[in-house]
Motif scaffolding. Structure first.
Motif, PDB file in Angstrom:
ATOM      1  N   ALA A   1      37.526  29.138  46.240  1.00 37.07           N
ATOM      2  CA  ALA A   1      38.764  28.924  45.494  1.00 37.07           C
ATOM      3  C   ALA A   1      38.469  28.308  44.132  1.00 37.07           C
ATOM      4  N   LEU A   2      37.524  27.384  44.072  1.00 39.25           N
ATOM      5  CA  LEU A   2      37.141  26.780  42.789  1.00 39.25           C
ATOM      6  C   LEU A   2      36.529  27.825  41.863  1.00 39.25           C
ATOM      7  N   ARG A   3      35.661  28.686  42.408  1.00 40.68           N
ATOM      8  CA  ARG A   3      35.063  29.742  41.580  1.00 40.68           C
ATOM      9  C   ARG A   3      36.132  30.691  41.036  1.00 40.68           C
ATOM     10  N   ASP A   4      37.090  31.056  41.898  1.00 43.36           N
ATOM     11  CA  ASP A   4      38.170  31.933  41.457  1.00 43.36           C
ATOM     12  C   ASP A   4      38.994  31.270  40.355  1.00 43.36           C
ATOM     13  N   TRP A   5      39.308  30.003  40.535  1.00 46.25           N
ATOM     14  CA  TRP A   5      40.095  29.278  39.532  1.00 46.25           C
ATOM     15  C   TRP A   5      39.329  29.179  38.209  1.00 46.25           C
ATOM     16  N   GLN A   6      38.021  28.904  38.280  1.00 47.63           N
ATOM     17  CA  GLN A   6      37.212  28.819  37.061  1.00 47.63           C
ATOM     18  C   GLN A   6      37.161  30.172  36.355  1.00 47.63           C
ATOM     19  N   SER A   7      37.021  31.257  37.116  1.00 45.94           N
ATOM     20  CA  SER A   7      37.009  32.590  36.502  1.00 45.94           C
ATOM     21  C   SER A   7      38.345  32.882  35.831  1.00 45.94           C
ATOM     22  N   GLU A   8      39.442  32.511  36.488  1.00 45.00           N
ATOM     23  CA  GLU A   8      40.774  32.717  35.914  1.00 45.00           C
ATOM     24  C   GLU A   8      40.951  31.917  34.625  1.00 45.00           C
ATOM     25  N   GLN A   9      40.477  30.670  34.626  1.00 46.80           N
ATOM     26  CA  GLN A   9      40.589  29.830  33.432  1.00 46.80           C
ATOM     27  C   GLN A   9      39.742  30.397  32.281  1.00 46.80           C
ATOM     28  N   PHE A  10      38.578  30.909  32.617  1.00 52.76           N
ATOM     29  CA  PHE A  10      37.706  31.485  31.601  1.00 52.76           C
ATOM     30  C   PHE A  10      38.339  32.741  31.008  1.00 52.76           C
ATOM     31  N   GLN A  11      38.929  33.573  31.850  1.00 54.76           N
ATOM     32  CA  GLN A  11      39.583  34.790  31.337  1.00 54.76           C
ATOM     33  C   GLN A  11      40.768  34.439  30.457  1.00 54.76           C
ATOM     34  N   GLN A  12      41.540  33.407  30.837  1.00 51.70           N
ATOM     35  CA  GLN A  12      42.649  32.994  29.989  1.00 51.70           C
ATOM     36  C   GLN A  12      42.161  32.457  28.655  1.00 51.70           C
ATOM     37  N   PHE A  13      41.055  31.737  28.672  1.00 56.01           N
ATOM     38  CA  PHE A  13      40.483  31.196  27.439  1.00 56.01           C
ATOM     39  C   PHE A  13      40.009  32.338  26.544  1.00 56.01           C
ATOM     40  N   GLN A  14      39.356  33.346  27.134  1.00 59.05           N
ATOM     41  CA  GLN A  14      38.879  34.491  26.379  1.00 59.05           C
ATOM     42  C   GLN A  14      40.044  35.288  25.779  1.00 59.05           C
TER      43      GLN A  14
END
Length: 130
Positions: free
Chosen positions: A113-126
């Motif tokens: 869940a943490l990895r998924d959340w980090q990936s989501e945050q990174f995509q939003q930042f990009q």
């Protein structure tokens, strides 16, 4: 000087009883591994060992239940009480292993869940930077 240090690096002396118990542990582990060879599923390496399983064999609940001490009765030790205590310890070991397994599963779920959340945050930042 090196010889002096080598004196302190010698392995500890083990009694015959200790060696016999270690041999029983190793034999029991080999027997269980041979029986479960086709049924074994991959276990995540969560105990800090880099390559494979730990070197020290683990004690299974069945091994505790099946332990026999011979026909000798020592002063103060009732064989039926010893047998019931061994069953109690084996039941507790079974419960602890089940709790450990559920904790490991929960740990894996939280990490994912943490990895998924980090990936989501990174995509939003990009997406925001573009």
């Amino acid at each position: 000087m090196r010889r002096l240090f080598d004196l302190f690096r010698r392995p500890p002396l083990r009694s015959r009883r200790h060696r016999r118990l270690l041999d029983e542990l190793a034999e029991h582990t080999r027997r269980n591994a041979a029986q479960a060879a086709g049924q074994r599923r991959p276990v995540p390496n969560t105990v800090g060992h880099y390559y494979g399983r730990p070197v020290r064999p683990s004690i299974s609940p069945g091994m505790v239940r099946d332990r026999a001490f011979g026909d000798r009765v020592r002063r103060g030790c009732d064989p039926t009480e010893v047998r019931s205590f061994l069953h109690l310890v084996a039941d507790e070991l079974t419960a602890l292993r089940a709790e450990l397994r559920s904790t490991q599963d929960e740990n894996l779920r939280i990490k994912q869940a943490l990895r998924d959340w980090q990936s989501e945050q990174f995509q939003q930042f990009q997406a925001g930077a573009a």
